[in-house]
Design a protein around this motif. Structure first.
Motif, short mmCIF file in Angstrom:
data_model
loop_
_atom_site.label_atom_id
_atom_site.label_comp_id
_atom_site.label_asym_id
_atom_site.label_seq_id
_atom_site.Cartn_x
_atom_site.Cartn_y
_atom_site.Cartn_z
N PHE A 9 4.42 2.87 -4.21
CA PHE A 9 3.67 4.08 -3.86
C PHE A 9 2.27 3.68 -3.42
N LYS A 10 1.68 4.55 -2.59
CA LYS A 10 0.28 4.34 -2.22
C LYS A 10 -0.59 4.80 -3.37
N ASN A 11 -1.78 4.24 -3.48
CA ASN A 11 -2.73 4.75 -4.47
C ASN A 11 -3.27 6.08 -3.94
N LYS B 73 5.84 -5.68 -15.65
CA LYS B 73 4.44 -6.11 -15.65
C LYS B 73 3.56 -5.28 -14.74
N GLN B 74 4.15 -4.41 -13.91
CA GLN B 74 3.34 -3.64 -12.95
C GLN B 74 4.17 -2.42 -12.54
N ALA B 75 3.77 -1.26 -13.06
CA ALA B 75 4.59 -0.05 -12.89
C ALA B 75 4.66 0.45 -11.45
N LEU B 76 3.81 -0.11 -10.58
CA LEU B 76 3.80 0.33 -9.18
C LEU B 76 4.93 -0.32 -8.37
N VAL B 77 5.60 -1.29 -8.99
CA VAL B 77 6.63 -2.02 -8.26
C VAL B 77 8.02 -1.64 -8.78
N ASN C 116 12.44 -6.59 -4.48
CA ASN C 116 11.41 -5.55 -4.55
C ASN C 116 10.72 -5.43 -3.21
N ALA C 117 9.94 -4.37 -3.04
CA ALA C 117 9.20 -4.19 -1.78
C ALA C 117 7.70 -4.06 -2.05
N GLY C 118 7.19 -4.80 -3.02
CA GLY C 118 5.76 -4.71 -3.35
C GLY C 118 5.45 -3.36 -3.97
N ALA D 49 -2.20 4.26 -8.79
CA ALA D 49 -0.88 4.86 -8.98
C ALA D 49 -0.13 4.13 -10.10
N GLY D 50 -0.32 2.80 -10.18
CA GLY D 50 0.34 2.02 -11.22
C GLY D 50 -0.02 2.52 -12.61
N TRP D 51 -1.30 2.86 -12.77
CA TRP D 51 -1.76 3.37 -14.07
C TRP D 51 -1.09 4.72 -14.38
N ILE E 167 -2.80 -15.00 -8.86
CA ILE E 167 -2.87 -13.62 -9.39
C ILE E 167 -1.60 -12.87 -8.99
N ARG E 168 -1.20 -13.00 -7.73
CA ARG E 168 -0.01 -12.29 -7.27
C ARG E 168 1.23 -12.77 -8.02
N ARG E 169 1.33 -14.10 -8.21
CA ARG E 169 2.51 -14.64 -8.89
C ARG E 169 2.60 -14.13 -10.32
N ALA E 170 1.44 -13.94 -10.96
CA ALA E 170 1.43 -13.50 -12.36
C ALA E 170 1.81 -12.03 -12.48
N LYS E 171 1.55 -11.26 -11.45
CA LYS E 171 1.62 -9.81 -11.55
C LYS E 171 2.80 -9.20 -10.81
N LEU E 172 3.19 -9.85 -9.71
CA LEU E 172 4.21 -9.25 -8.84
C LEU E 172 5.48 -10.10 -8.86
N PRO E 173 6.64 -9.45 -8.86
CA PRO E 173 7.88 -10.24 -8.88
C PRO E 173 8.11 -10.94 -7.54
N1 EPU Z 1 -2.34 -0.62 -13.92
C1 EPU Z 1 -1.84 -0.21 -15.13
N2 EPU Z 1 -0.48 -0.28 -15.35
C2 EPU Z 1 0.37 -0.74 -14.41
C3 EPU Z 1 -0.13 -1.15 -13.15
C4 EPU Z 1 -1.50 -1.07 -12.92
O1 EPU Z 1 -2.57 0.23 -16.00
O2 EPU Z 1 1.57 -0.77 -14.67
C5 EPU Z 1 -3.78 -0.59 -13.68
C6 EPU Z 1 -4.32 -2.03 -13.63
O3 EPU Z 1 -4.67 -2.49 -14.90
C7 EPU Z 1 -5.54 -1.89 -12.75
C8 EPU Z 1 -5.14 -0.77 -11.81
O4 EPU Z 1 -4.06 -0.07 -12.39
O5 EPU Z 1 -6.66 -1.47 -13.49
C9 EPU Z 1 -4.78 -1.25 -10.41
O6 EPU Z 1 -3.75 -2.21 -10.47
P1 EPU Z 1 -3.79 -3.54 -9.56
O7 EPU Z 1 -5.13 -4.16 -9.62
O8 EPU Z 1 -2.60 -4.36 -9.93
O9 EPU Z 1 -3.69 -3.06 -8.07
P2 EPU Z 1 -2.79 -1.92 -7.45
O10 EPU Z 1 -3.62 -0.72 -7.18
O11 EPU Z 1 -1.61 -1.75 -8.30
C10 EPU Z 1 -3.16 -2.61 -4.93
C11 EPU Z 1 -2.24 -2.70 -3.74
C12 EPU Z 1 -1.50 -4.04 -3.75
C13 EPU Z 1 -2.53 -5.15 -3.69
C14 EPU Z 1 -3.49 -5.00 -4.89
C15 EPU Z 1 -4.63 -5.96 -4.79
C16 EPU Z 1 -1.56 -0.46 -3.14
C17 EPU Z 1 -0.50 0.58 -3.21
N3 EPU Z 1 -1.29 -1.61 -3.76
O12 EPU Z 1 -2.33 -2.61 -6.08
O13 EPU Z 1 -0.71 -4.11 -2.57
O14 EPU Z 1 -1.92 -6.42 -3.75
O15 EPU Z 1 -4.07 -3.67 -4.92
O16 EPU Z 1 -5.48 -5.58 -3.74
O17 EPU Z 1 -2.60 -0.23 -2.52
C18 EPU Z 1 1.45 -3.71 -1.67
O18 EPU Z 1 0.93 -2.87 -0.95
O19 EPU Z 1 2.69 -3.94 -1.63
C19 EPU Z 1 0.63 -4.41 -2.65
C20 EPU Z 1 1.16 -5.26 -3.54
#
Ligand code: EPU
Length: 350
Positions: free
Chosen positions: A252-254, A308-312, A247-249, A286-288, A234-240
């Motif tokens: 931003f915090k949620n 692939k993931q706006a949080l990164v 990158n640093a994961g 936050a990614g959303w 899952i991580r490989r598919a979503k995170l660079p």
């Molecule tokens: N989403 C979007 N667009 C995006 C990104 C996310 O719509 O560009 C939506 C996703 O579809 C999903 C939701 O936002 O419904 C949450 O996204 P995701 O499941 O990828 O998890 P996250 O909240 O982005 C958090 C942690 C990650 C951790 C994952 C899995 C934080 C800040 N991040 O990510 O931690 O791996 O959950 O538990 O809490 C890290 O801290 O460096 C990290 C990678």
């Protein structure tokens, strides 16, 4: 004790930002800390700014050459301290690679860390930001840690309750002056961390991505190794992969909001991804929010938002820390203007 000068930091930060440490000392044993503190250079180099403790550099944005003395922690070793009918107590040196350590515990038959597979960084950095993924946080498996007080040279041990763990937060992220009596940033150097892995092992499966895997594979009672493989996939598919794209994961915090604030946002944006928390607050993805502001794939200079993931945030090649922070600031402004929410960066900025 050798203090190296003008050390390139690019290999030591997963963003791959080019910068130098004006002075850097490698800490391989507790005795190295004593030797360094006894060196006349110590008082000279730490007189005006506390030293900067560097682990794997996976949660770090470097905005220029680093003037504080950098202590690069390379303390190795891992061992089982005890196994009882209630669980396993395992210890690792702060310089051990986190993922390799997780893999090793599973190979030994001591499950419990599998949901946190593939998180970049070192064991010693893991408590600093209370790493977490797929429903498990470090604090859920943490037993205690050893550290050295860089002010006095004295070793000390902290249990979980003394580490001030919060969501991606701990006493080690806060300077003593920022209001927390226990702020230990620049003061504590973590040397060893111990984990308590309880028996009987129970899988943590509540996360949506894992539930999807169970449905796809028809495996509703995966063992720890299967769970580990799923998390890695899952991580490989979503995170660079930082080895390929800096990158640093999550950048931003949620953010957490009140149910009223959340209802207000839902009224305007019905699709906002949100999770009710046990304490009555609501966590937003936050990614959303960033994605909804149209940031995916955009950037400032060589710093960009991962497609692939706006949080990164990513380094597309040659990005400076300044570009990363300018991009982060622009994202914060647009999320604030659209949703009234202030996003808080996750990494340490130096
Ligand atoms: N989403 C979007 N667009 C995006 C990104 C996310 O719509 O560009 C939506 C996703 O579809 C999903 C939701 O936002 O419904 C949450 O996204 P995701 O499941 O990828 O998890 P996250 O909240 O982005 C958090 C942690 C990650 C951790 C994952 C899995 C934080 C800040 N991040 O990510 O931690 O791996 O959950 O538990 O809490 C890290 O801290 O460096 C990290 C990678």
């Amino acid at each position: 004790m050798i203090v190296e000068k003008q050390v390139p930091l690019q290999p030591h930060n997963t963003f791959g930002i080019v910068a130098r440490a004006l002075h850097l000392a490698r800490i391989r044993t507790e005795a190295d800390i004593a030797a360094l503190r006894a060196d006349p250079q110590w008082s000279e180099l730490t007189a005006s700014t506390p030293p900067f403790v560097l682990g794997g550099g996976s949660n770090l944005v470097i905005t220029g050459d680093v003037r504080p003395l950098v202590l690069k922690v390379e303390i190795m070793g891992r061992r089982l301290i005890e196994a009882t009918d209630k669980g396993w107590l395992v210890e690792a040196g702060a310089g051990e690679n986190w993922h390799t350590f997780v893999q090793w515990t599973l190979e030994q038959g001591w499950p419990g860390l599998e949901n946190m597979a593939l998180i970049p960084g070192t064991v010693g950095a893991a408590p600093v930001q209370n790493i977490g993924a797929y429903g498990v946080e470090l604090q859920d498996r943490f037993h205690s840690l050893d550290a050295v007080d860089l002010h006095t040279g004295e070793p000390f041990t902290l249990k979980a309750a003394q580490c001030g763990f919060g969501y991606r937060d701990s006493v080690f992220k806060h300077a003593p002056a920022d209001g927390r009596s226990l702020g230990l940033a620049g003061r504590a150097l973590i040397t060893r961390v111990r984990f308590w892995l309880p028996k009987p092992w129970k899988p943590v499966l509540g996360y949506a991505d894992l539930e999807r895997r169970m449905a796809e594979t028809g495996q509703h009672a995966p063992d720890a190794r299967t769970l580990f493989d799923w998390v890695v996939d899952i991580r490989r598919a979503k995170l660079p992969d930082p080895a390929v794209i800096g990158n640093a994961g999550s950048f931003f915090k949620n953010p957490t909001v009140t149910p009223e604030q959340c209802a207000d946002i839902i009224a305007r944006e019905p699709r906002v991804v949100h999770y009710p928390m046990p304490d009555g607050t609501v966590k937003l993805a936050a990614g959303w929010l960033i994605d909804a502001c149209g940031w995916k794939g955009r950037g400032v200079g060589n710093a960009g938002v991962y497609e692939k993931q706006a949080l990164v945030l990513v380094n597309r090649g040659g990005a400076t820390g300044g570009e990363v922070m300018t991009l982060a600031g622009a994202i914060q402004t647009s999320v604030y203007e659209r949703f009234g929410i202030r996003l808080e960066p996750e990494p340490v900025v130096i």
